[in-house]
Design an enzyme around this catalytic site. Structure first.
Site, PDB file in Angstrom:
ATOM      1  N   CYS A 197       0.814  -1.227   0.000  1.00  0.00           N
ATOM      2  CA  CYS A 197       0.000   0.000   0.000  1.00  0.00           C
ATOM      3  C   CYS A 197       0.844   1.271   0.000  1.00  0.00           C
ATOM      4  CB  CYS A 197      -1.001  -0.007   1.145  1.00  0.00           C
ATOM      5  SG  CYS A 197      -0.319   0.057   2.814  1.00  0.00           S
TER       6      CYS A 197
ATOM      7  N   HIS B  54      -3.131   1.100   6.946  1.00  0.00           N
ATOM      8  CA  HIS B  54      -3.251   1.020   5.496  1.00  0.00           C
ATOM      9  C   HIS B  54      -3.387   2.433   4.934  1.00  0.00           C
ATOM     10  CE1 HIS B  54      -4.146  -0.990   1.729  1.00  0.00           C
ATOM     11  NE2 HIS B  54      -5.309  -0.364   1.608  1.00  0.00           N
TER      12      HIS B  54
ATOM     13  N   HIS C 280      -6.000   1.535  -4.159  1.00  0.00           N
ATOM     14  CA  HIS C 280      -5.073   1.000  -3.164  1.00  0.00           C
ATOM     15  C   HIS C 280      -4.528  -0.352  -3.596  1.00  0.00           C
ATOM     16  CE1 HIS C 280      -7.821  -1.904  -0.765  1.00  0.00           C
ATOM     17  NE2 HIS C 280      -8.390  -1.659  -1.920  1.00  0.00           N
TER      18      HIS C 280
END
Length: 163
Positions: A76, A127, A139
């Protein structure tokens, strides 16, 4: 001729200077813990356009832990770092560092190209993705998946703008 006592400052000048310095430091604090800031518009319009274009172009690239390029795959924060680098913007490597280095943006003020941070607690980020607008995020999700544009699935998010 001496000053009238009522015209003297109520606080010593040093104390006033210290208070002003404290206010200035608070206004320049790092991380998206403060309120939305007008000076958070750090990316230019051209950079926002590049970020959104490059983010969308990576859809389908496989997730790879520690990955930072389309050739090797992305995790990420590696995805965010790569996309922003293509817009000539340097961001830190990890999601937590990216969070601390960004300026807070309210959900109402967020625009495509801003960062979306997902939280496991009010101060812990697990994240990061790139806001696509209208409640969506690009993402690199997890092993076995690919970079994708998805609806934001939780309310435990904050938005930030790269400085």
């Amino acid at each position: 001729m001496s000053r009238h006592p009522s015209l003297r400052p109520a606080l010593p000048r040093r104390l006033i200077a210290l208070l002003l310095a404290t206010v200035a430091v608070a206004a320049l604090s790092t991380g998206p813990f403060g309120a939305d800031r007008a000076d958070a518009a750090i990316l230019t319009t051209v950079q926002f356009g590049t970020v959104t274009r490059v983010a969308a172009a990576q859809v389908g690239v496989p997730y790879r832990y520690g990955g930072t390029t389309p050739q090797t795959g992305f995790d990420c924060s590696g995805y965010v770092k790569y996309v922003y680098s293509q817009a000539a913007k340097v961001v830190p490597r990890t999601a937590e560092e990216q969070y601390r280095a960004s300026a807070a943006v309210t959900p109402r003020s967020a625009r495509a190209g801003d960062l979306v941070f997902f939280h496991s607690s009010p101060t812990t980020v697990y994240h990061v993705g790139i806001y696509a607008g209208a409640g969506y995020v690009w993402h690199a999700p997890r092993p076995g998946k690919v970079v994708a544009k998805v609806k934001i699935w939780t309310s435990d998010v904050t938005f930030g703008r790269a400085r």
